[in-house]
Motif scaffolding. Structure first.
Motif, PDB file in Angstrom:
ATOM      1  N   GLN A 104       0.822  -1.203   0.000  1.00  0.00           N
ATOM      2  CA  GLN A 104       0.000   0.000   0.000  1.00  0.00           C
ATOM      3  C   GLN A 104       0.861   1.260   0.000  1.00  0.00           C
ATOM      4  O   GLN A 104       0.459   2.305  -0.512  1.00  0.00           O
ATOM      5  N   SER A 105       2.058   1.139   0.560  1.00  0.00           N
ATOM      6  CA  SER A 105       2.967   2.285   0.580  1.00  0.00           C
ATOM      7  C   SER A 105       3.659   2.476  -0.765  1.00  0.00           C
ATOM      8  O   SER A 105       3.949   3.601  -1.171  1.00  0.00           O
ATOM      9  N   ILE A 106       3.928   1.388  -1.466  1.00  0.00           N
ATOM     10  CA  ILE A 106       4.603   1.488  -2.767  1.00  0.00           C
ATOM     11  C   ILE A 106       3.723   2.207  -3.786  1.00  0.00           C
ATOM     12  O   ILE A 106       4.188   3.068  -4.535  1.00  0.00           O
ATOM     13  N   VAL A 107       2.432   1.851  -3.861  1.00  0.00           N
ATOM     14  CA  VAL A 107       1.431   2.453  -4.756  1.00  0.00           C
ATOM     15  C   VAL A 107       1.757   2.162  -6.224  1.00  0.00           C
ATOM     16  O   VAL A 107       0.969   1.561  -6.948  1.00  0.00           O
ATOM     17  N   ASP A 108       2.919   2.635  -6.700  1.00  0.00           N
ATOM     18  CA  ASP A 108       3.303   2.356  -8.096  1.00  0.00           C
ATOM     19  C   ASP A 108       4.815   2.298  -8.204  1.00  0.00           C
ATOM     20  O   ASP A 108       5.540   2.759  -7.322  1.00  0.00           O
ATOM     21  N   TYR A 109       5.268   1.722  -9.309  1.00  0.00           N
ATOM     22  CA  TYR A 109       6.708   1.601  -9.552  1.00  0.00           C
ATOM     23  C   TYR A 109       6.958   1.704 -11.046  1.00  0.00           C
ATOM     24  O   TYR A 109       6.333   0.984 -11.836  1.00  0.00           O
ATOM     25  N   GLN A 110       7.821   2.642 -11.413  1.00  0.00           N
ATOM     26  CA  GLN A 110       8.129   2.909 -12.818  1.00  0.00           C
ATOM     27  C   GLN A 110       6.856   3.129 -13.644  1.00  0.00           C
ATOM     28  O   GLN A 110       6.721   2.625 -14.767  1.00  0.00           O
ATOM     29  N   GLY A 111       5.925   3.861 -13.053  1.00  0.00           N
ATOM     30  CA  GLY A 111       4.700   4.207 -13.757  1.00  0.00           C
ATOM     31  C   GLY A 111       3.657   3.118 -13.807  1.00  0.00           C
ATOM     32  O   GLY A 111       2.604   3.286 -14.436  1.00  0.00           O
ATOM     33  N   LYS A 112       3.906   1.988 -13.146  1.00  0.00           N
ATOM     34  CA  LYS A 112       2.967   0.865 -13.160  1.00  0.00           C
ATOM     35  C   LYS A 112       2.357   0.716 -11.773  1.00  0.00           C
ATOM     36  O   LYS A 112       3.058   0.497 -10.796  1.00  0.00           O
ATOM     37  N   LYS A 113       1.060   0.791 -11.717  1.00  0.00           N
ATOM     38  CA  LYS A 113       0.333   0.761 -10.453  1.00  0.00           C
ATOM     39  C   LYS A 113       0.253  -0.651  -9.898  1.00  0.00           C
ATOM     40  O   LYS A 113       0.089  -1.618 -10.646  1.00  0.00           O
ATOM     41  N   LEU A 114       0.387  -0.784  -8.563  1.00  0.00           N
ATOM     42  CA  LEU A 114       0.199  -2.076  -7.911  1.00  0.00           C
ATOM     43  C   LEU A 114      -1.288  -2.300  -7.682  1.00  0.00           C
ATOM     44  O   LEU A 114      -1.984  -1.420  -7.157  1.00  0.00           O
ATOM     45  N   VAL A 115      -1.774  -3.483  -8.064  1.00  0.00           N
ATOM     46  CA  VAL A 115      -3.205  -3.777  -7.987  1.00  0.00           C
ATOM     47  C   VAL A 115      -3.411  -5.079  -7.217  1.00  0.00           C
ATOM     48  O   VAL A 115      -2.791  -6.098  -7.528  1.00  0.00           O
ATOM     49  N   ASP A 116      -4.289  -5.027  -6.219  1.00  0.00           N
ATOM     50  CA  ASP A 116      -4.653  -6.213  -5.443  1.00  0.00           C
ATOM     51  C   ASP A 116      -5.768  -6.949  -6.184  1.00  0.00           C
ATOM     52  O   ASP A 116      -6.852  -6.408  -6.394  1.00  0.00           O
ATOM     53  N   ILE A 117      -5.517  -8.177  -6.576  1.00  0.00           N
ATOM     54  CA  ILE A 117      -6.518  -8.912  -7.357  1.00  0.00           C
ATOM     55  C   ILE A 117      -7.686  -9.383  -6.496  1.00  0.00           C
ATOM     56  O   ILE A 117      -8.662  -9.926  -7.014  1.00  0.00           O
ATOM     57  N   ASN A 118      -7.585  -9.180  -5.185  1.00  0.00           N
ATOM     58  CA  ASN A 118      -8.696  -9.518  -4.295  1.00  0.00           C
ATOM     59  C   ASN A 118      -9.518  -8.301  -3.921  1.00  0.00           C
ATOM     60  O   ASN A 118     -10.292  -8.346  -2.971  1.00  0.00           O
ATOM     61  N   LYS A 119      -9.332  -7.221  -4.655  1.00  0.00           N
ATOM     62  CA  LYS A 119     -10.114  -6.014  -4.414  1.00  0.00           C
ATOM     63  C   LYS A 119     -11.159  -5.856  -5.513  1.00  0.00           C
ATOM     64  O   LYS A 119     -10.961  -6.283  -6.662  1.00  0.00           O
ATOM     65  N   ALA A 120     -12.255  -5.220  -5.154  1.00  0.00           N
ATOM     66  CA  ALA A 120     -13.319  -4.975  -6.130  1.00  0.00           C
ATOM     67  C   ALA A 120     -12.813  -4.040  -7.223  1.00  0.00           C
ATOM     68  O   ALA A 120     -11.894  -3.243  -7.016  1.00  0.00           O
ATOM     69  N   GLY A 121     -13.404  -4.154  -8.407  1.00  0.00           N
ATOM     70  CA  GLY A 121     -13.043  -3.270  -9.512  1.00  0.00           C
ATOM     71  C   GLY A 121     -11.841  -3.732 -10.296  1.00  0.00           C
ATOM     72  O   GLY A 121     -11.227  -2.937 -11.021  1.00  0.00           O
ATOM     73  N   LEU A 122     -11.466  -5.002 -10.191  1.00  0.00           N
ATOM     74  CA  LEU A 122     -10.321  -5.518 -10.941  1.00  0.00           C
ATOM     75  C   LEU A 122     -10.610  -5.467 -12.445  1.00  0.00           C
ATOM     76  O   LEU A 122     -11.609  -6.004 -12.919  1.00  0.00           O
ATOM     77  N   ASP A 123      -9.734  -4.824 -13.183  1.00  0.00           N
ATOM     78  CA  ASP A 123      -9.896  -4.687 -14.635  1.00  0.00           C
ATOM     79  C   ASP A 123      -8.808  -5.501 -15.330  1.00  0.00           C
ATOM     80  O   ASP A 123      -7.620  -5.191 -15.207  1.00  0.00           O
ATOM     81  N   LEU A 124      -9.215  -6.534 -16.031  1.00  0.00           N
ATOM     82  CA  LEU A 124      -8.256  -7.436 -16.668  1.00  0.00           C
ATOM     83  C   LEU A 124      -8.225  -7.265 -18.191  1.00  0.00           C
ATOM     84  O   LEU A 124      -7.964  -8.214 -18.931  1.00  0.00           O
ATOM     85  N   ASP A 125      -8.474  -6.073 -18.656  1.00  0.00           N
ATOM     86  CA  ASP A 125      -8.353  -5.748 -20.086  1.00  0.00           C
ATOM     87  C   ASP A 125      -9.185  -6.696 -20.970  1.00  0.00           C
ATOM     88  O   ASP A 125      -8.662  -7.410 -21.829  1.00  0.00           O
ATOM     89  N   LYS A 126     -10.486  -6.717 -20.726  1.00  0.00           N
ATOM     90  CA  LYS A 126     -11.379  -7.589 -21.514  1.00  0.00           C
ATOM     91  C   LYS A 126     -11.577  -7.026 -22.927  1.00  0.00           C
ATOM     92  O   LYS A 126     -11.529  -5.817 -23.139  1.00  0.00           O
ATOM     93  N   THR A 127     -11.835  -7.931 -23.839  1.00  0.00           N
ATOM     94  CA  THR A 127     -12.160  -7.526 -25.219  1.00  0.00           C
ATOM     95  C   THR A 127     -13.603  -7.008 -25.257  1.00  0.00           C
ATOM     96  O   THR A 127     -14.378  -7.194 -24.306  1.00  0.00           O
ATOM     97  N   GLU A 128     -13.969  -6.380 -26.364  1.00  0.00           N
ATOM     98  CA  GLU A 128     -15.329  -5.858 -26.496  1.00  0.00           C
ATOM     99  C   GLU A 128     -16.353  -6.988 -26.424  1.00  0.00           C
ATOM    100  O   GLU A 128     -17.432  -6.840 -25.836  1.00  0.00           O
ATOM    101  N   GLU A 129     -16.012  -8.097 -26.982  1.00  0.00           N
ATOM    102  CA  GLU A 129     -16.914  -9.249 -26.958  1.00  0.00           C
ATOM    103  C   GLU A 129     -17.098  -9.758 -25.533  1.00  0.00           C
ATOM    104  O   GLU A 129     -18.216 -10.088 -25.110  1.00  0.00           O
ATOM    105  N   GLU A 130     -15.997  -9.810 -24.782  1.00  0.00           N
ATOM    106  CA  GLU A 130     -16.066 -10.261 -23.389  1.00  0.00           C
ATOM    107  C   GLU A 130     -16.874  -9.285 -22.541  1.00  0.00           C
ATOM    108  O   GLU A 130     -17.633  -9.694 -21.649  1.00  0.00           O
ATOM    109  N   LYS A 131     -16.720  -7.994 -22.811  1.00  0.00           N
ATOM    110  CA  LYS A 131     -17.491  -6.990 -22.065  1.00  0.00           C
ATOM    111  C   LYS A 131     -18.980  -7.149 -22.338  1.00  0.00           C
ATOM    112  O   LYS A 131     -19.804  -7.061 -21.412  1.00  0.00           O
ATOM    113  N   LYS A 132     -19.350  -7.379 -23.596  1.00  0.00           N
ATOM    114  CA  LYS A 132     -20.758  -7.544 -23.964  1.00  0.00           C
ATOM    115  C   LYS A 132     -21.340  -8.797 -23.302  1.00  0.00           C
ATOM    116  O   LYS A 132     -22.466  -8.767 -22.764  1.00  0.00           O
TER     117      LYS A 132
END
Length: 748
Positions: A564-592
């Motif tokens: 939580q203290s690191i937040v990001d590194y070299q412009g890349k954000k740290l993301v907890d996969i057990n948190k709500a709102g996880l975005d895994l870059d779905k395709t348009e078809e997957e979103k639909k």
């Protein structure tokens, strides 16, 4: 037994005035003039020339003696008694032991100055210089003598008794209001007056090296209260032939411990172990003589007389500072075995140093440092990683030990480091409380931290196996530093290492993680869990494995706080996969497809939330699950179950526990997997028999199973066990019924 060479002087008239008043007046007298260190110690050539000119000029300006007594000329101190007494007793010195450190340092400086003058302004080479310390228990005196530069009569008066510097009163006033620059205090040299903390009378005998050899004579300065005398003591035997200074302290009743040679030996080895000149202590030794044993029977013819050992006390000068300051040598000529021996001896260590850093800093400030990182965790830190007893960064000023427990010398996350730092710029004669506020100390801290980080960088790049050993022992300190130290937060990011889904048996750095990222990946993913296994089986890992994303494992509360203290590194954000709102870059078809599924199961999600009540914040359709039927996740600012348990363990009252439990439960979000058979069956049960007991049990089973696999603690394990048992019985009954039908069919 009294040490040899006690001065032959006339008897002194005792005064009964308060001794600390002398200390007070003396300090302000000194605040007005050049430092006592300047009298006893080394200076630059320019300073010495100015000093001698000033002495000659001011000798004509010094006040005349107030009275003339049989003991010599008597003078009155002039000072603000109460305020300066407070500075000495309450502000500068928190430990009376340091008086010995101060006087020994002064004496060593006097030897330094004599050596300098002999090289620059004298044809005669200086005699070998040293310091001698002795006690007289009967007279209750402690004597400290050197054969250094000594002082003229005018210098004794000017430096130990008169006021001539303007601004002294203002400085004292500002110090009282907290507005004065405390780093200036060291320039006024009150170290000499620390002797009054343990003595009720001071005598100073001095013979100056500056005087012509034929005109050299001793002068005596003596004070017992608010005045002092200057007199001609007649013949005084100094152990040095050319010059020297002898200070005789008449100790107070409560300070008799300083007559013990064992106590003095311990203090000298603690504070003055690395003084350049030999320090000799007049010490008692026990020797054993072989004498005939008169109680033994007479020897037979041809046999020798039986002997016995008889102890005998002897006094001799014993050198206290045999250790040489290895950090003063050029690093190019010091070998590894010498560094190791110094490390083991100085820090009472049994292991080999993992790294050794030896350097010198010049320019804005000047200091030398020798730093070690132990190869194993120091014993004092095994129970408490920040134990005060585990600190071992020793600060010296001109080879005089000051302290090894400074909070600001190195940051808390370098508690494990060992070393010595020897400064030429810090004020010596103040307590550690004031010294910690010194601007110079802050600069030293920055340079030392920079060198330590550079050393660890080299270790990581050139010796990976040693770096793994280092990280295994001290990695948690760097994680604490990431959280606590904003000044070095960004630098420490590149050192931290974690377990990951692709690092196998080795931990990985953020740089290494980024080097393995898939094309188009712009986030660093991590998951929390109590141990690697718990992190590996987390339901959220299913989708990450499917997409072949690497995930860092945060396996203890410190890891999670660190992430939580690191937040990001070299412009890349740290993301907890057990948190709500996880975005895994779905395709348009997957979103639909996901939108259609959410509409289909929206009613089920709303109904489940109603059934579970306050157990969850909400229920939603998940796109992170593949094989699991459900999982519990946290909101963006929620805490993992591991962190919740850790935080709960830190609370003490039951009311706090209860409030915390409700708050943490409300944070949980239940995500269900719409493609799982159980969830489809649940949807059907909701539509056909929403009030049935079996439907209610299924709801609770889905929730409690998700909680358990996610690392949460379920509310009522007994109810959960009953539901599992009921399910097993139903399954067993179903199997038995099927078996009976088959048997009957066979019989038929």
């Amino acid at each position: 037994m009294v040490a040899p060479q006690t001065p032959r002087v006339k008897s002194e008239r005792r005064r009964k005035s308060p001794i600390l008043a002398a200390a007070v007046f003396g300090v302000v007298a000194y605040l007005s003039g050049p430092s006592v260190f300047a009298v006893f110690g080394g200076q630059s050539a320019r300073q010495i020339r100015l000093r001698r000119q000033s002495t000659a000029r001011r000798a004509t300006e010094v006040q005349s003696a107030d009275t003339t007594t049989k003991d010599g000329e008597e003078f009155e101190f002039q000072a603000e008694v109460g305020r300066v007494m407070d500075i000495i007793v309450n502000s500068l010195y928190s430990n009376k032991d340091v008086f010995l450190r101060e006087l020994v340092s002064n004496a060593a400086d006097a030897c330094d100055k004599k050596r300098f003058l002999a090289l620059t302004e004298s044809d005669a080479p200086p005699e070998p210089m040293k310091l001698r310390i002795s006690t007289d228990k009967e007279a209750r005196t402690l004597t400290i003598e050197d054969n250094g530069v000594g002082m003229l009569k005018e210098e004794l008066q000017e430096n130990l008794g008169s006021i001539a510097r303007s601004g002294t009163a203002n400085f004292v006033k500002e110090l009282g209001t907290g507005q004065a620059d405390v780093s200036l205090i060291g320039q006024f040299g009150v170290g000499f007056y620390s002797a009054f903390l343990v003595a009720n009378k001071l005598e100073v005998y001095s013979k100056s090296f500056k005087a012509a050899e034929s005109e050299r004579k001793a002068w005596k300065w003596m004070s017992t209260g608010h005045s002092y005398t200057l007199s001609d003591p007649g013949d005084v035997d100094f152990f040095g032939e050319q010059s020297g200074t002898r200070i005789v302290l008449h100790l107070k009743e409560e300070a008799q411990e300083y007559l013990d040679s064992g106590k003095l030996s311990d203090l000298l080895k603690k504070y003055s172990e690395f003084i350049t000149f030999p320090i000799e202590l007049w010490n008692e030794k026990v020797q054993y003589d072989q004498v005939p044993d008169e109680s033994a029977p007479p020897p037979k013819e041809g046999e020798k007389q039986k002997m016995k050992s008889v102890p005998r006390s002897v006094y001799e000068w014993e050198v206290m500072n045999k250790m040489k300051p290895i950090w003063l040598r050029n690093p190019e000529v010091v070998n590894a075995s010498e560094y190791t021996e110094f490390y083991k001896t100085t820090f009472k260590a049994f292991d080999e140093p993992l790294t050794t850093t030896h350097f010198k800093v010049e320019g804005q400030i000047e200091f030398r440092a020798l730093l070690f990182i132990p190869s194993t965790m120091p014993f004092e830190l095994t129970r408490d990683m920040f134990s005060p007893e585990g600190k071992a960064m020793r600060l010296y000023v001109k080879r005089v030990f000051i302290n090894d427990k400074f909070d600001d010398l190195v940051p808390r996350w370098l508690t494990f480091a060992r070393g010595v730092i020897d400064s030429e710029d810090l004020p010596l004669n103040v307590g550690r409380e004031i010294l910690q506020k010194s601007r110079t100390l802050k600069i030293i801290r920055k340079r030392v931290v920079r060198k330590v980080l550079d050393t660890i960088d080299d270790l990581r790049d050139k010796q990976p196996k040693k770096y793994e050993q280092f990280w295994s022992s001290y990695g948690k300190y760097f994680k604490v530093g990431l959280v606590e130290d904003l000044d070095y937060k960004d630098e420490l990011k590149r050192f931290v290492r974690f377990w990951s889904s692709k690092s196998e048996d080795n931990q990985t750095s953020l740089d290494e993680y980024i080097s393995r990222m898939k094309e188009g990946q712009d986030k660093i993913y991590y998951v929390t869990g109590e141990g690697r296994r718990a992190a590996e089986i987390a339901p959220a890992m299913e989708k990450m494995r499917q997409k072949d994303y690497e995930v860092l494992y945060m396996v203890d509360p410190l890891d999670e706080i660190c992430s939580q203290s690191i937040v990001d590194y070299q412009g890349k954000k740290l993301v907890d996969i057990n948190k709500a709102g996880l975005d895994l870059d779905k395709t348009e078809e997957e979103k639909k497809e996901m939108e259609d599924t959410m509409k289909e199961y929206e009613v089920l999600a709303t109904w489940l939330k109603k059934q579970l009540g306050e157990r969850v914040q909400k229920v939603q359709i998940s796109d992170r699950l593949v094989d699991s039927m459900a999982t519990l996740v946290q909101g963006e600012w929620g805490m993992s179950p591991m962190m919740q348990r850790y935080m709960k363990s830190q609370t003490t009252s039951s009311a706090s526990d209860s409030a915390f439990a409700i708050g943490s439960r409300n944070q949980a979000i239940l995500e269900i997997n719409p493609s799982h058979g159980v969830i489809k069956k649940m949807k059907n049960a909701m539509e056909t028999a929403p009030d049935a007991t079996e439907t209610e049990d299924m709801v609770m089973m889905i929730y409690e199973t998700a909680a358990l696999i996610g690392g949460y603690t379920i509310e009522d394990p007994g109810d959960f066990a009953k539901r599992v048992t009921k399910l097993m019985e139903a399954q067993a009954g179903s199997s038995a019924g099927a078996s009976g039908s088959m048997d009957a069919e066979v019989v038929a």
